[in-house]
Write a protein that holds these residues in place. Structure first.
Motif, PDB file in Angstrom:
ATOM      1  N   UNK A 138       0.843  -0.913  -0.088  1.00 14.11           N
ATOM      2  CA  UNK A 138      -0.078   0.089  -0.032  1.00 14.11           C
ATOM      3  C   UNK A 138       0.884   1.312   0.001  1.00 14.11           C
ATOM      4  N   UNK A 139       0.685   2.247  -1.022  1.00 13.46           N
ATOM      5  CA  UNK A 139       1.468   3.272  -1.135  1.00 13.46           C
ATOM      6  C   UNK A 139       0.848   4.565  -0.723  1.00 13.46           C
ATOM      7  N   UNK A 140       1.233   5.430   0.105  1.00 15.00           N
ATOM      8  CA  UNK A 140       0.885   6.757   0.625  1.00 15.00           C
ATOM      9  C   UNK A 140       1.654   8.110   0.248  1.00 15.00           C
ATOM     10  N   UNK A 141       1.209   8.833  -0.548  1.00 16.29           N
ATOM     11  CA  UNK A 141       1.528   9.962  -0.935  1.00 16.29           C
ATOM     12  C   UNK A 141       2.286  11.100   0.033  1.00 16.29           C
ATOM     13  N   UNK A 142       2.916  11.893  -0.121  1.00 16.52           N
ATOM     14  CA  UNK A 142       3.271  13.092   0.810  1.00 16.52           C
ATOM     15  C   UNK A 142       2.391  14.191   0.453  1.00 16.52           C
ATOM     16  N   UNK A 143       2.896  15.342   1.013  1.00 24.94           N
ATOM     17  CA  UNK A 143       2.160  16.705   0.659  1.00 24.94           C
ATOM     18  C   UNK A 143       1.796  17.534   2.256  1.00 24.94           C
ATOM     19  N   UNK A 144       2.608  17.143   3.393  1.00 31.11           N
ATOM     20  CA  UNK A 144       2.326  17.709   4.440  1.00 31.11           C
ATOM     21  C   UNK A 144       0.831  17.364   4.972  1.00 31.11           C
ATOM     22  N   UNK A 145       0.205  16.459   4.772  1.00 29.44           N
ATOM     23  CA  UNK A 145      -1.044  16.100   5.334  1.00 29.44           C
ATOM     24  C   UNK A 145      -2.289  17.029   4.788  1.00 29.44           C
ATOM     25  N   UNK A 155       4.584   1.653   1.867  1.00 30.20           N
ATOM     26  CA  UNK A 155       5.511   2.509   1.031  1.00 30.20           C
ATOM     27  C   UNK A 155       4.827   4.099   1.446  1.00 30.20           C
ATOM     28  N   UNK A 156       5.774   4.966   2.193  1.00 25.79           N
ATOM     29  CA  UNK A 156       5.211   6.319   2.327  1.00 25.79           C
ATOM     30  C   UNK A 156       6.339   7.242   2.081  1.00 25.79           C
ATOM     31  N   UNK A 157       5.899   8.268   1.523  1.00 22.83           N
ATOM     32  CA  UNK A 157       6.511   9.375   1.208  1.00 22.83           C
ATOM     33  C   UNK A 157       6.460  10.734   2.060  1.00 22.83           C
ATOM     34  N   UNK A 179       4.964   8.725   4.720  1.00 25.33           N
ATOM     35  CA  UNK A 179       5.785   7.792   5.556  1.00 25.33           C
ATOM     36  C   UNK A 179       5.409   7.862   6.935  1.00 25.33           C
ATOM     37  N   UNK A 180       4.952   8.928   7.341  1.00 29.64           N
ATOM     38  CA  UNK A 180       4.354   9.090   8.906  1.00 29.64           C
ATOM     39  C   UNK A 180       3.389   7.930   9.069  1.00 29.64           C
ATOM     40  N   UNK A 181       2.376   8.084   8.091  1.00 26.02           N
ATOM     41  CA  UNK A 181       1.222   7.145   8.115  1.00 26.02           C
ATOM     42  C   UNK A 181       1.598   5.665   8.063  1.00 26.02           C
ATOM     43  N   UNK A 201      10.022   3.968   3.526  1.00 26.04           N
ATOM     44  CA  UNK A 201       9.913   4.995   3.879  1.00 26.04           C
ATOM     45  C   UNK A 201      11.071   6.054   3.117  1.00 26.04           C
ATOM     46  N   UNK A 202      10.371   7.107   2.460  1.00 27.05           N
ATOM     47  CA  UNK A 202      11.132   7.772   1.755  1.00 27.05           C
ATOM     48  C   UNK A 202      10.985   9.325   2.166  1.00 27.05           C
ATOM     49  N   UNK A 203      12.046   9.923   2.949  1.00 26.31           N
ATOM     50  CA  UNK A 203      12.081  11.299   3.520  1.00 26.31           C
ATOM     51  C   UNK A 203      10.867  11.397   4.311  1.00 26.31           C
ATOM     52  N   UNK A 204      10.743  10.378   5.345  1.00 23.38           N
ATOM     53  CA  UNK A 204       9.592  10.378   6.113  1.00 23.38           C
ATOM     54  C   UNK A 204       9.452  11.241   7.231  1.00 23.38           C
ATOM     55  N   UNK A 205       8.188  11.725   7.567  1.00 17.67           N
ATOM     56  CA  UNK A 205       7.937  12.432   8.646  1.00 17.67           C
ATOM     57  C   UNK A 205       8.005  11.250   9.959  1.00 17.67           C
ATOM     58  N   UNK A 206       8.930  11.346  10.892  1.00 16.98           N
ATOM     59  CA  UNK A 206       8.946  10.429  11.924  1.00 16.98           C
ATOM     60  C   UNK A 206       9.052  10.768  13.180  1.00 16.98           C
ATOM     61  N   UNK A 207       9.602  12.273  13.650  1.00 19.17           N
ATOM     62  CA  UNK A 207       9.390  12.697  14.823  1.00 19.17           C
ATOM     63  C   UNK A 207       8.376  14.066  14.844  1.00 19.17           C
ATOM     64  N   UNK A 208       7.514  13.746  15.358  1.00 21.26           N
ATOM     65  CA  UNK A 208       6.413  14.765  15.387  1.00 21.26           C
ATOM     66  C   UNK A 208       6.153  15.413  16.826  1.00 21.26           C
ATOM     67  N   UNK A 209       6.748  14.749  17.775  1.00 21.85           N
ATOM     68  CA  UNK A 209       6.394  15.367  19.128  1.00 21.85           C
ATOM     69  C   UNK A 209       6.603  16.826  19.414  1.00 21.85           C
ATOM     70  N   UNK A 210       7.366  17.482  18.726  1.00 23.61           N
ATOM     71  CA  UNK A 210       7.625  18.833  18.904  1.00 23.61           C
ATOM     72  C   UNK A 210       7.426  19.664  17.790  1.00 23.61           C
TER      73      UNK A 210
END
Length: 279
Positions: free
Chosen positions: A58-65, A132-134, A138-140, A161-170
């Motif tokens: 399953x593939x998930x696009x980026x775009x800052x949500x 697969x997430x960009x 990538x966060x999802x 994961x391609x350039x994934x958003x992984x650290x969201x806490x701050x």
């Protein structure tokens, strides 16, 4: 979805097997309805999908949500289809007046549940489902794979994961999109201590949108939890491996050599885990 869904899947299988021109485009089906919004799955099936169960991704696009569409991952989907996977770009709710990144994560989780529930009709092996997430996608994928789904829903078995958003806490942007709620509750880095499936990450070392330190900390946490994580950092490149370091939000200029190498790393990761073969 029932018999109607089965007829759609059968049509996909026959069209691909026949090698028709229409088979070059994906078959689009609805995997979930959220309120009045129908969310779509875009099916790219290999030609022999009817012969034996295939691994899926399953593939998930980026775009800052807040932006993007499944077609953004079509090139990667076609590459993975050529390796024998059922590749499925997924539509999810974009953040705005009524939806948040938490809703997008719920959609991602439901997409994995939908795929496994319909594995037989799709010709998919439910024990081999990758994600697969960009960037935001990538966060999802990562959050779904690390226990971020509702009880009883299993996320991906592999994380690409391609350039994934992984650290969201701050992350102030994510906090605003969540309406002030704590981003740590859906942050992959916060979830990584519990362990998760094997992961591979392609990341620009000079990324200012999803910084490399988040990927490094994520991989370290997975390994400490007895997991596996392959991190591939590309020096002097930014978000999505852009060479344009001054503007990493648009006007992307991906380095072609690094991009080809990153794609090869993902392909090798799939092959190593029994999910595909070189086209």
């Amino acid at each position: 979805m029932g018999q109607g869904f089965s007829r759609v899947v059968l049509a996909v299988v026959l069209a691909v097997a026949a090698g028709s021109a229409a088979a070059q485009a994906p078959q689009v089906v609805t995997y979930k309805t959220a309120g009045e919004q129908a969310l779509s799955a875009h099916l790219f099936a290999p030609s022999d999908v009817a012969a034996r169960p295939r691994p899926a991704i399953l593939m998930f696009h980026g775009g800052g949500w807040v932006a993007g569409e499944p077609a953004w991952t079509y090139p990667a989907a076609r590459r993975m289809q050529a390796q024998g996977l059922v590749a499925i770009p997924i539509e999810y709710r974009l953040s705005g007046e009524t939806a948040t990144p938490a809703d997008a994560l719920s959609d991602a989780c439901d997409a994995f549940a939908w795929l496994r529930a319909h594995a037989a009709e799709l010709g998919v092996d439910p024990q081999r489902v990758a994600g697969y997430g960009v960037s935001a996608g990538g966060h999802l994928v990562a959050a779904a794979g690390l226990g971020g789904c509702a009880e009883g829903i299993k996320g991906p078995d592999l994380l690409l994961l391609w350039s994934p958003a992984l650290d969201l806490a701050q992350d102030g942007w994510v906090r605003r999109l969540l309406g002030g709620a704590d981003p740590a509750t859906i942050s992959p880095l916060s979830l990584a201590a519990r362990g998760g499936p094997p992961a591979v990450i392609v990341q620009g070392a000079a990324d200012t949108l999803t910084p490399a330190r988040g990927a490094q900390a994520f991989c370290a946490a997975l390994v400490q939890a007895n997991g596996a994580c392959d991190l591939h950092l590309y020096p002097s490149l930014g978000h999505l491996l852009t060479r344009n370091l001054d503007n990493q939000e648009s006007d992307f200029d991906p380095d072609p050599v690094a991009r080809a190498d990153g794609e090869a790393r993902l392909d090798a990761f799939l092959v190593a885990h029994g999910y595909g073969s070189k086209p």
